[in-house]
Design a protein around this motif. Sequence first.
Motif, short mmCIF file in Angstrom:
data_model
loop_
_atom_site.label_atom_id
_atom_site.label_comp_id
_atom_site.label_asym_id
_atom_site.label_seq_id
_atom_site.Cartn_x
_atom_site.Cartn_y
_atom_site.Cartn_z
N PHE A 171 42.78 36.56 35.06
CA PHE A 171 41.66 37.48 35.28
C PHE A 171 40.38 36.76 35.72
CE2 PHE A 171 37.91 39.57 33.33
CZ PHE A 171 37.88 40.71 34.11
N ILE A 172 39.96 35.79 34.92
CA ILE A 172 38.68 35.13 35.22
C ILE A 172 38.71 34.45 36.59
CG2 ILE A 172 37.04 33.33 34.50
CD1 ILE A 172 37.71 34.11 31.57
N PRO A 173 39.73 33.60 36.88
CA PRO A 173 39.71 32.97 38.22
C PRO A 173 39.91 33.97 39.36
CG PRO A 173 41.58 32.16 36.89
CD PRO A 173 40.74 33.00 35.99
N THR A 174 40.68 35.02 39.16
CA THR A 174 40.86 36.00 40.25
C THR A 174 39.52 36.65 40.61
OG1 THR A 174 43.13 36.45 39.60
CG2 THR A 174 42.06 38.12 40.95
N VAL A 175 38.77 37.03 39.60
CA VAL A 175 37.46 37.65 39.86
C VAL A 175 36.52 36.63 40.50
CG1 VAL A 175 35.44 38.73 38.80
CG2 VAL A 175 37.74 39.38 38.04
N ALA A 176 36.49 35.43 39.92
CA ALA A 176 35.53 34.42 40.39
C ALA A 176 35.83 33.94 41.80
CB ALA A 176 35.48 33.25 39.41
N GLY A 199 42.42 54.11 35.01
CA GLY A 199 41.43 54.27 36.07
C GLY A 199 40.20 53.43 35.78
N VAL A 200 39.50 53.02 36.81
CA VAL A 200 38.27 52.24 36.57
C VAL A 200 37.28 53.02 35.71
CG1 VAL A 200 38.34 50.67 38.56
CG2 VAL A 200 37.37 52.95 38.83
N ALA A 247 35.92 42.96 38.82
CA ALA A 247 36.47 42.81 37.46
C ALA A 247 37.00 44.15 36.94
CB ALA A 247 35.40 42.25 36.52
N LEU A 248 36.26 45.22 37.19
CA LEU A 248 36.73 46.56 36.79
C LEU A 248 38.08 46.86 37.43
CD1 LEU A 248 33.62 48.93 37.23
CD2 LEU A 248 34.74 48.36 35.07
N ALA A 249 38.17 46.58 38.72
CA ALA A 249 39.39 46.92 39.46
C ALA A 249 40.58 46.09 38.98
CB ALA A 249 39.16 46.71 40.96
N GLN A 250 40.34 44.80 38.70
CA GLN A 250 41.45 43.94 38.22
C GLN A 250 41.93 44.41 36.85
OE1 GLN A 250 43.04 41.50 39.90
NE2 GLN A 250 41.75 42.03 41.65
N TYR A 303 31.00 34.29 34.70
CA TYR A 303 31.91 34.61 33.60
C TYR A 303 32.06 36.13 33.42
CZ TYR A 303 33.75 35.27 28.94
OH TYR A 303 34.51 35.71 27.88
N PRO A 304 33.22 36.65 33.85
CA PRO A 304 33.49 38.06 33.61
C PRO A 304 34.03 38.24 32.19
CG PRO A 304 35.11 37.13 35.17
CD PRO A 304 34.29 35.99 34.64
N ASP A 305 33.32 39.02 31.39
CA ASP A 305 33.52 39.09 29.93
C ASP A 305 34.24 40.39 29.54
OD1 ASP A 305 33.24 39.26 27.18
OD2 ASP A 305 31.03 39.14 27.19
N LEU A 306 35.42 40.21 28.96
CA LEU A 306 36.18 41.39 28.49
C LEU A 306 36.03 41.61 27.00
CD1 LEU A 306 39.63 41.24 30.35
CD2 LEU A 306 37.54 42.48 30.94
N PHE A 307 35.31 40.72 26.31
CA PHE A 307 35.30 40.80 24.84
C PHE A 307 34.46 41.95 24.31
CE2 PHE A 307 36.94 36.61 25.63
CZ PHE A 307 38.02 36.58 24.77
N HIS A 308 33.59 42.49 25.13
CA HIS A 308 32.85 43.67 24.70
C HIS A 308 33.31 44.92 25.43
CE1 HIS A 308 30.26 40.16 23.90
NE2 HIS A 308 30.20 40.74 22.73
N ALA A 309 34.23 44.70 26.39
CA ALA A 309 34.68 45.85 27.19
C ALA A 309 35.60 46.74 26.37
CB ALA A 309 35.40 45.34 28.44
#
Length: 327
Positions: free
Chosen positions: A218-223, A174-175, A163-166, A192-198
């Motif tokens: 994003f979500i399906p690519t990571v999953a 940069g990551v 998820a960081l890399a995507q 569930y990769p969560d970007l709402f707090h990132a």
Amino acid sequence: TPSPVTVTVTGAAGQIGYALLFRIASGQLIGPDIPIKLKLLEIPQAVTAAEGTAMELTDCAFPLLHSIDVTDDARQAFDGTNIALLVGARPRTQGMERGDLLEANGGIFKPQGEAINAGAASDVRVLAVGNPANTNALITQAHAPDVPAERFTAMTRLDHNRALAQLAAKLGVGVGDIRKLAIWGNHSATQYPDLFHAEVGGKSAAEQVDRSWLADEFIPTVAKRGAAIIDARGASSAASAANAAIDHVHTWVNGTAEGDWTSAGVVSDGSYGVPEGLISSFPVVARNGRYEIVQGLDIDEFSRERIDASVAELSEERDTVRKLGLV
Ligand code: NAX
């Protein structure tokens, strides 16, 4: 010099084992000055192959590597262990139902939990990598009642790193510029990769990407990254999985950076509506050698739905292994 740390790796002759052991022996797991005693556990048919890997480890002349034991006996493998990396598991083969898979893995992780309970060091830390990782960790923990439950974890750090890399690629950063990303739930396609707090550059990551990219790419690519690797490489992720296992343990022992967190499957204390006792991925910080669930985050409806779906899958897995008498 510091006293040696005993590290047990199961499935040592497998492809993750091959990518993992040399990094452990070179000092990357805990710290560059801590001697390592390796214990490799394999099934009888693969002991000779594991011995071959042990020969290569010897041939590296790693200054930190004190000893290598190869065995097919779980009691011997976990005797005195400080860090147990449970990599060996029963893969899903064609025609196998989810229940069959869980049962087959129960046959592996139950005796390993018993062996950890019987002989591991009092500070033992356990990471389940072999799939289904969360439920395998749960089975192991259930059979080690004398070890604090918090010492049993499951690996979602590879999902976290993916998820960081995507996100870094999407934003052209940069990551290392990304903070507070999190994977919730099961290490499976429901995660569930969560970007709402990132945060990226101190600002919300979710506000820097459009919602359709977040939800539909994003979500399906990571999953589904694991499946994409299999399609491309003709084999499942190995070096990246080994790298994530190293990251998971290194962070656990050495801590997370101030103002940041990471992701790990840990025993739920009921936080965020995740049933107590399930081993679910959460945003976690590591402090004083312990992983702690980050508390007090606002969860919006979009995230709620996805966390709940993945946690429901974990609950079903727990129900199945309960019926099988494995937890
Ligand atoms: P391999 O099939 O290459 O190796 C597995 C090894 O485990 C084999 O050598 C086998 O003999 C051994 N083994 C089986 N039963 C054992 C037992 N009872 N005791 C000791 N060893 C035993 O698989 P590999 O590619 O190394 O993957 C290992 C596991 O990691 C799989 O379950 C895989 O699904 C899982 N993964 C988990 C990931 C995660 O993020 N949590 C990502 C990568 C990987 O897919």
